[in-house]
Design a protein around this motif. Structure first.
Motif, mmCIF file in Angstrom:
data_model
loop_
_atom_site.group_PDB
_atom_site.id
_atom_site.type_symbol
_atom_site.label_atom_id
_atom_site.label_comp_id
_atom_site.label_asym_id
_atom_site.label_seq_id
_atom_site.Cartn_x
_atom_site.Cartn_y
_atom_site.Cartn_z
ATOM 1 N N ILE A 156 0.719 -1.279 0.102
ATOM 2 C CA ILE A 156 0.056 0.040 0.100
ATOM 3 C C ILE A 156 0.751 1.210 -0.090
ATOM 4 O O ILE A 156 1.886 1.408 0.776
ATOM 5 C CB ILE A 156 -1.025 0.007 1.266
ATOM 6 C CG1 ILE A 156 -1.853 -1.432 1.323
ATOM 7 C CG2 ILE A 156 -1.426 1.250 1.285
ATOM 8 C CD1 ILE A 156 -2.628 -1.326 2.486
ATOM 9 N N PHE A 157 0.482 2.115 -0.783
ATOM 10 C CA PHE A 157 1.124 3.742 -0.767
ATOM 11 C C PHE A 157 -0.034 4.340 -0.491
ATOM 12 O O PHE A 157 -1.166 4.612 -1.168
ATOM 13 C CB PHE A 157 1.648 4.142 -2.151
ATOM 14 C CG PHE A 157 2.402 5.328 -2.161
ATOM 15 C CD1 PHE A 157 3.330 5.389 -1.417
ATOM 16 C CD2 PHE A 157 1.975 6.221 -2.609
ATOM 17 C CE1 PHE A 157 4.135 6.787 -1.263
ATOM 18 C CE2 PHE A 157 2.460 7.572 -2.966
ATOM 19 C CZ PHE A 157 3.703 7.870 -2.013
ATOM 20 N N TYR A 158 0.157 5.396 0.613
ATOM 21 C CA TYR A 158 -1.051 5.983 1.208
ATOM 22 C C TYR A 158 -0.719 7.549 1.028
ATOM 23 O O TYR A 158 0.319 8.033 1.652
ATOM 24 C CB TYR A 158 -0.985 5.718 2.567
ATOM 25 C CG TYR A 158 -2.511 5.923 3.555
ATOM 26 C CD1 TYR A 158 -2.966 7.402 3.230
ATOM 27 C CD2 TYR A 158 -3.147 5.258 4.140
ATOM 28 C CE1 TYR A 158 -4.067 7.831 4.008
ATOM 29 C CE2 TYR A 158 -4.179 5.561 4.952
ATOM 30 C CZ TYR A 158 -4.737 6.992 4.783
ATOM 31 O OH TYR A 158 -5.808 7.393 5.475
ATOM 32 N N MET A 159 -1.411 8.289 0.040
ATOM 33 C CA MET A 159 -1.296 9.655 0.188
ATOM 34 C C MET A 159 -2.203 10.321 0.988
ATOM 35 O O MET A 159 -3.368 10.364 0.974
ATOM 36 C CB MET A 159 -1.609 10.024 -1.350
ATOM 37 C CG MET A 159 -0.917 9.731 -2.469
ATOM 38 S SD MET A 159 -1.174 10.288 -3.938
ATOM 39 C CE MET A 159 -0.884 11.913 -4.038
ATOM 40 N N GLU A 160 -1.647 10.846 2.182
ATOM 41 C CA GLU A 160 -2.075 11.449 3.332
ATOM 42 C C GLU A 160 -2.304 12.844 3.331
ATOM 43 O O GLU A 160 -1.332 13.342 3.593
ATOM 44 C CB GLU A 160 -1.503 10.636 4.671
ATOM 45 C CG GLU A 160 -2.172 11.314 6.016
ATOM 46 C CD GLU A 160 -3.558 10.936 6.534
ATOM 47 O OE1 GLU A 160 -4.390 11.253 5.497
ATOM 48 O OE2 GLU A 160 -3.700 10.007 7.202
ATOM 49 N N TYR A 161 -3.699 13.279 3.039
ATOM 50 C CA TYR A 161 -3.901 14.519 3.317
ATOM 51 C C TYR A 161 -4.685 15.144 4.619
ATOM 52 O O TYR A 161 -5.119 16.395 4.549
ATOM 53 C CB TYR A 161 -4.466 15.257 1.990
ATOM 54 C CG TYR A 161 -3.862 15.268 0.735
ATOM 55 C CD1 TYR A 161 -3.155 16.644 0.594
ATOM 56 C CD2 TYR A 161 -3.417 14.403 -0.223
ATOM 57 C CE1 TYR A 161 -2.288 16.667 -0.641
ATOM 58 C CE2 TYR A 161 -2.892 14.645 -1.380
ATOM 59 C CZ TYR A 161 -2.201 15.606 -1.733
ATOM 60 O OH TYR A 161 -1.489 15.961 -2.752
ATOM 61 N N TYR A 185 -5.673 6.877 -0.784
ATOM 62 C CA TYR A 185 -6.019 8.413 -0.740
ATOM 63 C C TYR A 185 -6.722 8.882 0.711
ATOM 64 O O TYR A 185 -7.903 8.025 0.609
ATOM 65 C CB TYR A 185 -6.615 9.016 -1.922
ATOM 66 C CG TYR A 185 -6.840 10.428 -1.865
ATOM 67 C CD1 TYR A 185 -5.850 11.310 -1.959
ATOM 68 C CD2 TYR A 185 -8.051 10.890 -1.062
ATOM 69 C CE1 TYR A 185 -6.050 12.808 -1.390
ATOM 70 C CE2 TYR A 185 -8.069 12.205 -0.523
ATOM 71 C CZ TYR A 185 -7.217 13.107 -0.963
ATOM 72 O OH TYR A 185 -7.325 14.302 -0.513
ATOM 73 N N GLY A 186 -6.400 9.507 1.318
ATOM 74 C CA GLY A 186 -7.151 10.045 2.441
ATOM 75 C C GLY A 186 -6.843 11.587 2.690
ATOM 76 O O GLY A 186 -5.890 12.108 2.533
ATOM 77 N N ALA A 199 -11.822 8.779 -6.387
ATOM 78 C CA ALA A 199 -11.948 7.380 -6.744
ATOM 79 C C ALA A 199 -11.622 7.032 -8.081
ATOM 80 O O ALA A 199 -11.497 5.827 -8.365
ATOM 81 C CB ALA A 199 -13.313 6.903 -6.086
ATOM 82 N N LYS A 200 -11.571 7.911 -8.744
ATOM 83 C CA LYS A 200 -11.314 7.745 -10.334
ATOM 84 C C LYS A 200 -9.692 7.394 -10.436
ATOM 85 O O LYS A 200 -9.582 6.778 -11.278
ATOM 86 C CB LYS A 200 -11.555 9.212 -10.954
ATOM 87 C CG LYS A 200 -12.996 9.158 -11.542
ATOM 88 C CD LYS A 200 -12.971 10.163 -12.710
ATOM 89 C CE LYS A 200 -12.768 11.700 -12.184
ATOM 90 N NZ LYS A 200 -13.074 12.979 -12.942
ATOM 91 N N PHE A 201 -9.080 7.848 -9.341
ATOM 92 C CA PHE A 201 -7.674 7.605 -9.476
ATOM 93 C C PHE A 201 -6.988 6.792 -8.444
ATOM 94 O O PHE A 201 -6.170 5.932 -8.777
ATOM 95 C CB PHE A 201 -6.903 8.889 -9.492
ATOM 96 C CG PHE A 201 -7.478 9.929 -10.471
ATOM 97 C CD1 PHE A 201 -7.652 9.612 -11.861
ATOM 98 C CD2 PHE A 201 -7.735 11.401 -10.006
ATOM 99 C CE1 PHE A 201 -8.131 10.661 -12.673
ATOM 100 C CE2 PHE A 201 -8.329 12.033 -10.702
ATOM 101 C CZ PHE A 201 -8.408 11.827 -12.122
ATOM 102 N N ALA A 202 -7.307 6.994 -7.087
ATOM 103 C CA ALA A 202 -7.011 6.113 -5.959
ATOM 104 C C ALA A 202 -7.593 4.607 -6.204
ATOM 105 O O ALA A 202 -8.857 4.829 -6.617
ATOM 106 C CB ALA A 202 -7.249 6.818 -5.022
ATOM 107 N N VAL A 206 -10.137 6.851 1.590
ATOM 108 C CA VAL A 206 -10.281 6.834 2.942
ATOM 109 C C VAL A 206 -11.143 8.040 3.646
ATOM 110 O O VAL A 206 -10.618 9.109 3.171
ATOM 111 C CB VAL A 206 -8.953 6.604 3.674
ATOM 112 C CG1 VAL A 206 -9.142 6.469 5.005
ATOM 113 C CG2 VAL A 206 -8.083 5.441 3.258
ATOM 114 N N VAL A 207 -12.288 7.849 4.243
ATOM 115 C CA VAL A 207 -13.121 8.898 4.584
ATOM 116 C C VAL A 207 -13.101 9.011 6.354
ATOM 117 O O VAL A 207 -13.509 7.843 6.840
ATOM 118 C CB VAL A 207 -14.455 8.584 4.276
ATOM 119 C CG1 VAL A 207 -15.251 9.953 4.551
ATOM 120 C CG2 VAL A 207 -14.655 8.844 2.542
#
Ligand code: 1GP
Length: 233
Positions: A156-161, A185-186, A199-202, A206-207
């Motif tokens: 998993i690679f997680y882009m965390e914003y 993505y979160g 969701a088109k890309f990730a 994560v919500v």
């Protein structure tokens, strides 16, 4: 537990209050999984309490480990963050080494899933806690994604914003460079529209926060993600 097919995940913070009614709606929303995790005030007590409440439902439940002291048995899976853009090796591999040194003989490696975090919001708690280098340009982020996939072989690679809505163009670009590693993505998803866009890309969206600020909008993100096509499949 096929986390590789999950498209939508709700992240519940054990340090935050949630009513039984709201929790039931979240657990029965059709989301693929509940991730229990937070940065502040996570204790064994509040993790166990939340887990027991979520366990009444059939949705898979995962503990995202933030401290060794708050690890509880009985979860379907354990996600273990390694913060790739931390300046402090403690958050990349130090705590992990300590935990394995202590509990390595007892660990069930099949249920431990490492996540390569790239924290992109300089103001979020996780960024401050881990001393993350968030002054990154797009090439830096792509390089972290490649490091995760090809060097560390992370699933998993997680882009965390966390707390802010990120840059969909960058998420799209990163996705274009990953093949085996799943892109999470979160951050800042507080409407169906934003959920759909990311969701088109990730692979997995994560919500978190919106669960506590606007339950109706939170529930709408599930269907929005379900309507998009998983490009990774
Ligand atoms: C936080 O990535 C998650 O770890 C979700 O972010 O709380 O901003 O939705 P939000």
């Amino acid at each position: 537990m096929e986390y590789q097919s999950w498209r939508h995940v709700f992240k519940l913070d054990p340090a935050k209050e949630i009513t039984d009614g709201h929790l039931e709606r979240i657990c029965k929303s059709g989301t693929d999984a509940i991730l229990i995790g937070g940065s502040d005030d996570v204790t064994l007590e509040n993790v166990l309490d939340l887990m027991a409440r979520v366990d009444r439902f059939t949705v898979p439940v995962v503990l995202e480990i933030s401290t060794v002291e708050s690890v509880a048995p009985g979860f379907d899976l354990y996600f273990i963050p390694t913060v790739l853009n931390s300046r402090d090796p403690k958050w990349i591999k130090g705590l992990h080494h300590e935990a394995i040194r202590e509990y390595g003989d007892l660990m069930d490696w099949e249920e431990l899933i490492p996540e390569g975090y790239c924290i992109l919001n300089p103001d979020c708690k996780a960024a401050r806690l881990t001393d993350a280098d968030t002054l990154l340009n797009d090439d830096d982020v792509v390089a972290y994604a490649r490091l995760a996939e090809h060097f560390f072989k992370l699933p998993i690679f997680y882009m965390e914003y966390s707390g802010i809505y990120g840059n969909p163009e960058l998420v799209k670009e990163v996705k274009g460079h990953l093949s085996g590693t799943r892109l999470f993505y979160g951050g800042g998803i507080d409407s169906a529209e934003k959920a759909r866009e990311m969701a088109k890309f990730a692979d997995t969206v994560v919500v978190g926060n919106v669960i506590y600020s606007d339950i109706e909008q939170a529930i709408r993100t599930v269907e929005a993600v379900a309507e998009t096509v998983d490009q990774s499949l």
